[in-house]
Design a protein around this motif. Structure first.
Motif, mmCIF file in Angstrom:
data_model
loop_
_atom_site.group_PDB
_atom_site.id
_atom_site.type_symbol
_atom_site.label_atom_id
_atom_site.label_comp_id
_atom_site.label_asym_id
_atom_site.label_seq_id
_atom_site.Cartn_x
_atom_site.Cartn_y
_atom_site.Cartn_z
ATOM 1 N N ARG A 1 40.490 42.583 33.292
ATOM 2 C CA ARG A 1 40.361 41.118 33.213
ATOM 3 C C ARG A 1 39.073 40.654 33.904
ATOM 4 N NH1 ARG A 1 41.073 36.086 32.066
ATOM 5 N NH2 ARG A 1 41.643 34.616 33.690
ATOM 6 N N SER A 2 38.824 41.234 35.072
ATOM 7 C CA SER A 2 37.648 40.842 35.829
ATOM 8 C C SER A 2 36.363 41.260 35.102
ATOM 9 C CB SER A 2 37.761 41.464 37.222
ATOM 10 O OG SER A 2 36.510 41.658 37.775
ATOM 11 N N ILE A 3 36.354 42.460 34.553
ATOM 12 C CA ILE A 3 35.157 42.908 33.832
ATOM 13 C C ILE A 3 34.917 42.028 32.609
ATOM 14 C CG2 ILE A 3 34.169 44.783 32.444
ATOM 15 C CD1 ILE A 3 35.721 46.725 34.376
ATOM 16 N N ALA A 4 35.983 41.770 31.845
ATOM 17 C CA ALA A 4 35.815 40.981 30.619
ATOM 18 C C ALA A 4 35.304 39.579 30.949
ATOM 19 C CB ALA A 4 37.132 40.895 29.859
ATOM 20 N N SER A 5 35.889 38.951 31.965
ATOM 21 C CA SER A 5 35.492 37.556 32.189
ATOM 22 C C SER A 5 34.156 37.457 32.924
ATOM 23 C CB SER A 5 36.591 36.782 32.901
ATOM 24 O OG SER A 5 36.596 37.106 34.260
ATOM 25 N N ASN A 6 33.831 38.432 33.754
ATOM 26 C CA ASN A 6 32.577 38.324 34.508
ATOM 27 C C ASN A 6 31.391 38.985 33.820
ATOM 28 O OD1 ASN A 6 33.897 36.887 36.516
ATOM 29 N ND2 ASN A 6 34.432 38.730 37.643
ATOM 30 N N THR B 1 30.532 37.979 30.611
ATOM 31 C CA THR B 1 30.006 37.063 29.593
ATOM 32 C C THR B 1 28.765 36.353 30.167
ATOM 33 O OG1 THR B 1 31.347 35.204 30.366
ATOM 34 C CG2 THR B 1 32.348 36.641 28.720
ATOM 35 N N PRO B 2 27.839 35.962 29.312
ATOM 36 C CA PRO B 2 26.601 35.356 29.824
ATOM 37 C C PRO B 2 26.858 34.078 30.633
ATOM 38 C CG PRO B 2 26.464 35.757 27.446
ATOM 39 C CD PRO B 2 27.857 36.082 27.857
ATOM 40 N N ASP B 3 27.928 33.361 30.279
ATOM 41 C CA ASP B 3 28.181 32.089 30.981
ATOM 42 C C ASP B 3 29.289 32.211 32.034
ATOM 43 O OD1 ASP B 3 30.207 32.565 29.205
ATOM 44 O OD2 ASP B 3 30.344 30.484 28.485
ATOM 45 N N TYR B 4 29.465 33.444 32.592
ATOM 46 C CA TYR B 4 30.573 33.635 33.535
ATOM 47 C C TYR B 4 30.476 32.706 34.736
ATOM 48 C CZ TYR B 4 27.779 36.268 36.968
ATOM 49 O OH TYR B 4 26.863 36.621 37.917
ATOM 50 N N ARG B 5 29.259 32.499 35.242
ATOM 51 C CA ARG B 5 29.071 31.671 36.439
ATOM 52 C C ARG B 5 29.488 30.219 36.163
ATOM 53 N NH1 ARG B 5 29.179 33.395 41.435
ATOM 54 N NH2 ARG B 5 27.681 35.055 41.115
ATOM 55 N N GLU B 6 29.052 29.684 35.011
ATOM 56 C CA GLU B 6 29.417 28.303 34.652
ATOM 57 C C GLU B 6 30.929 28.162 34.540
ATOM 58 O OE1 GLU B 6 27.053 30.031 32.948
ATOM 59 O OE2 GLU B 6 25.347 28.965 33.814
ATOM 60 N N LYS B 7 31.556 29.172 33.914
ATOM 61 C CA LYS B 7 33.016 29.095 33.719
ATOM 62 C C LYS B 7 33.753 29.140 35.057
ATOM 63 C CE LYS B 7 33.821 30.402 28.988
ATOM 64 N NZ LYS B 7 33.658 31.565 28.088
ATOM 65 N N LEU B 8 33.315 30.025 35.942
ATOM 66 C CA LEU B 8 33.956 30.083 37.262
ATOM 67 C C LEU B 8 33.748 28.750 37.982
ATOM 68 C CD1 LEU B 8 32.981 33.672 38.527
ATOM 69 C CD2 LEU B 8 35.261 32.891 37.890
ATOM 70 N N ASN B 9 32.510 28.238 37.885
ATOM 71 C CA ASN B 9 32.234 26.967 38.564
ATOM 72 C C ASN B 9 33.089 25.830 38.036
ATOM 73 O OD1 ASN B 9 30.466 28.032 40.407
ATOM 74 N ND2 ASN B 9 28.640 27.620 39.163
ATOM 75 N N GLU B 10 33.345 25.848 36.718
ATOM 76 C CA GLU B 10 34.229 24.820 36.139
ATOM 77 C C GLU B 10 35.623 24.896 36.746
ATOM 78 O OE1 GLU B 10 34.627 24.946 31.811
ATOM 79 O OE2 GLU B 10 32.422 24.755 31.751
ATOM 80 N N GLU B 11 36.134 26.120 36.875
ATOM 81 C CA GLU B 11 37.481 26.274 37.444
ATOM 82 C C GLU B 11 37.515 25.916 38.923
ATOM 83 O OE1 GLU B 11 40.029 29.655 36.054
ATOM 84 O OE2 GLU B 11 38.208 30.188 34.952
ATOM 85 N N LEU B 12 36.425 26.227 39.627
ATOM 86 C CA LEU B 12 36.366 25.841 41.042
ATOM 87 C C LEU B 12 36.318 24.323 41.161
ATOM 88 C CD1 LEU B 12 33.819 28.429 42.550
ATOM 89 C CD2 LEU B 12 36.301 28.512 42.643
ATOM 90 N N LYS B 13 35.615 23.703 40.209
ATOM 91 C CA LYS B 13 35.492 22.244 40.222
ATOM 92 C C LYS B 13 36.870 21.600 40.026
ATOM 93 C CE LYS B 13 32.701 18.638 37.946
ATOM 94 N NZ LYS B 13 33.340 18.070 36.755
ATOM 95 N N GLU B 14 37.630 22.205 39.123
ATOM 96 C CA GLU B 14 38.973 21.691 38.853
ATOM 97 C C GLU B 14 39.819 21.721 40.140
ATOM 98 O OE1 GLU B 14 40.374 23.445 35.138
ATOM 99 O OE2 GLU B 14 42.391 23.328 36.013
ATOM 100 N N LEU B 15 39.688 22.836 40.878
ATOM 101 C CA LEU B 15 40.409 22.966 42.143
ATOM 102 C C LEU B 15 39.917 21.908 43.138
ATOM 103 C CD1 LEU B 15 42.492 25.094 43.009
ATOM 104 C CD2 LEU B 15 40.636 26.524 43.851
ATOM 105 N N ARG B 16 38.592 21.809 43.215
ATOM 106 C CA ARG B 16 37.993 20.864 44.181
ATOM 107 C C ARG B 16 38.411 19.440 43.870
ATOM 108 N NH1 ARG B 16 33.111 22.703 43.741
ATOM 109 N NH2 ARG B 16 32.344 21.215 42.218
ATOM 110 N N GLU B 17 38.536 19.139 42.557
ATOM 111 C CA GLU B 17 38.831 17.761 42.171
ATOM 112 C C GLU B 17 40.325 17.456 42.117
ATOM 113 O OE1 GLU B 17 36.451 17.009 38.703
ATOM 114 O OE2 GLU B 17 34.647 16.747 39.956
ATOM 115 N N SER B 18 41.157 18.451 42.402
ATOM 116 C CA SER B 18 42.597 18.174 42.447
ATOM 117 C C SER B 18 42.862 17.219 43.600
ATOM 118 C CB SER B 18 43.378 19.473 42.658
ATOM 119 O OG SER B 18 43.078 20.002 43.941
#
Ligand SMILES: NC(=O)C1=CN([C@@H]2O[C@H](COP(=O)(O)OP(=O)(O)OC[C@H]3O[C@@H](n4cnc5c(N)ncnc54)[C@H](O)[C@@H]3O)[C@@H](O)[C@H]2O)C=CC1
Ligand SMILES: CC(=O)[C@](C)(O)C(=O)O
Ligand SMILES: [Mg+2]
Ligand SMILES: [Mg+2]
Length: 347
Positions: free
Chosen positions: A307-312, A314-331
């Motif tokens: 799972r970690s290899i597949a998701s990390n 992809t070329p946009d892995y950093r943006e995707k992680l940041n989006e999920e972190l943002k979701e957490l931050r904005e909860s």
């Protein structure tokens, strides 16, 4: 090695007393340590090694943010900072500190620089243990060693600057030179470890993946979110719910646990709190035990690695992680947290 009794189990560990910095410098005096990657562990380990008097260079992609960060941290292009291949060619010890997914991409290039007698160093058992998925299979004539600081590279650096240290594990996967162990231990001391305990690559990665998905990061957020929701559903304000879920834990109670253990923290709370905590902790343990067992099985089966290899990768892995972190931050919970932090007396 010092023999220490850990709760009735005797373990051999390395401490700074019996393996002082002087000795580490002596062991590594003819080595060029090339730290490849300048993300989170890279800066912490490279700067600590440099400040401890070792011969360190950094290898990083040119024209990247982290290249600029390395320059800002005092690494000099052409002298102590090189592109990845140049640094790998110069290093006698190659610290492979790209992200675990990034290591897979770079491996075919990096392995060309593993001349006989060099040491290949990891801070995670990931690449070697999940070799079917990573393709990382080192040549037989190099040492393959590991030092895994048990915490963020950011903390490794901060604690070093404060005169303290994070504990690390160390492991030997391959000893080609007969010096693998002294190299690993000297590097462990050099990067600023507290004490060092021995493990193997597989145990390191199984425990580490379990810990970060479990009580260190995944589980703790899950428990916070569940309690916060229960309090909010029952009409408690965000301020009350956040203080009672997170702020009191990080500011008041966890420092007491760190200082002297759980019973000491309990003993410094009311007898009312002690009664309740002693009654309820086993229920929480029983409720989460099956989840931890499921988690460990998933780690051991290589599913977490996949799972970690597949998701990390992809070329946009950093943006995707940041989006999920943002979701957490904005909860609501963590927004309430931001407000609470601003109200701290020393903020
Ligand atoms: N983050 C931490 O504090 C800890 C990390 N570790 C381990 O240390 C190693 C390094 O981890 P982090 O510092 O978190 O890495 P990271 O995710 O911060 O990445 C390190 C560097 O790799 C570069 N990179 C990523 N993909 C690349 C590619 N395809 N080609 C070239 N460069 C690439 C990034 O730009 C970054 O500069 C990993 O094995 C990790 O599991 C171990 C303990 C804690
Ligand atoms: C900081 C650490 O040791 C972790 C959580 O295992 C990691 O960053 O991979
Ligand atoms: Mg870890
Ligand atoms: Mg980890």
């Amino acid at each position: 090695m010092a023999t220490i009794n850990f709760g009735g189990v005797l373990e051999e560990v390395v401490t700074r007393e019996e393996f002082p910095m002087e000795k580490a410098r002596e062991v590594l005096k003819n080595e060029v340590i090339a730290v490849i990657g300048y993300g989170v562990q890279g800066p912490g380990q490279a700067l600590n090694l440099k400040d401890n008097g070792f011969n360190v260079i950094v290898g990083q992609r040119k024209n990247s943010k982290t290249w600029d960060k390395a320059v800002a941290d005092g690494w000099v292009p052409g002298e102590t900072l090189f592109d990845i291949e140049e640094a790998a060619a110069k290093g006698t010890i190659i610290q492979f500190l790209l992200s675990d997914a990034g290591q897979i991409t770079l491996w075919p290039t990096l392995k060309q620089h593993l001349a006989p007698g060099k040491a290949l160093y990891f801070s995670h058992g990931f690449g070697i243990t999940y070799k079917e998925q990573t393709g990382i299979i080192p040549p037989a004539d190099v040492d393959v060693i590991l030092v895994a600081p048990k915490g963020s590279g950011t903390s490794l650096r901060r604690l070093f600057l404060a005169g303290q240290g994070l504990n690390s594990s160390f492991a030997i996967f391959q000893d080609a030179t007969g010096r693998a162990k002294e190299r690993a231990v000297a590097l462990g001391i050099g990067v600023g470890s507290g004490y060092l305990f021995e493990t193997d690559f597989k145990k390191e990665v199984f425990s580490d993946l379990t810990g970060e998905r479990g009580s260190l990061m995944g589980c703790i957020q899950g428990i916070f979110a569940a309690q916060y929701e229960t309090l909010r559903r029952n009409g408690h304000s965000p301020s009350e719910a956040f203080n009672e879920t997170v702020e009191e834990l990080t500011q008041s109670l966890m420092p007491l646990v760190a200082e002297n253990g759980m019973d000491w923290m309990y003993a410094n709370c009311s007898t009312t709190a002690q009664r309740g905590a002693l009654d309820w902790w086993k229920k929480f343990k029983d409720a989460t035990q099956p989840v931890f067992d499921e988690l460990y099985a998933s780690v051991a089966a290589g599913k977490e690695a996949a799972r970690s290899i597949a998701s990390n990768s992809t070329p946009d892995y950093r943006e995707k992680l940041n989006e999920e972190l943002k979701e957490l931050r904005e909860s609501e919970m963590w927004q309430a947290g931001a407000a609470v932090r601003k109200l701290r007396p020393n903020a």
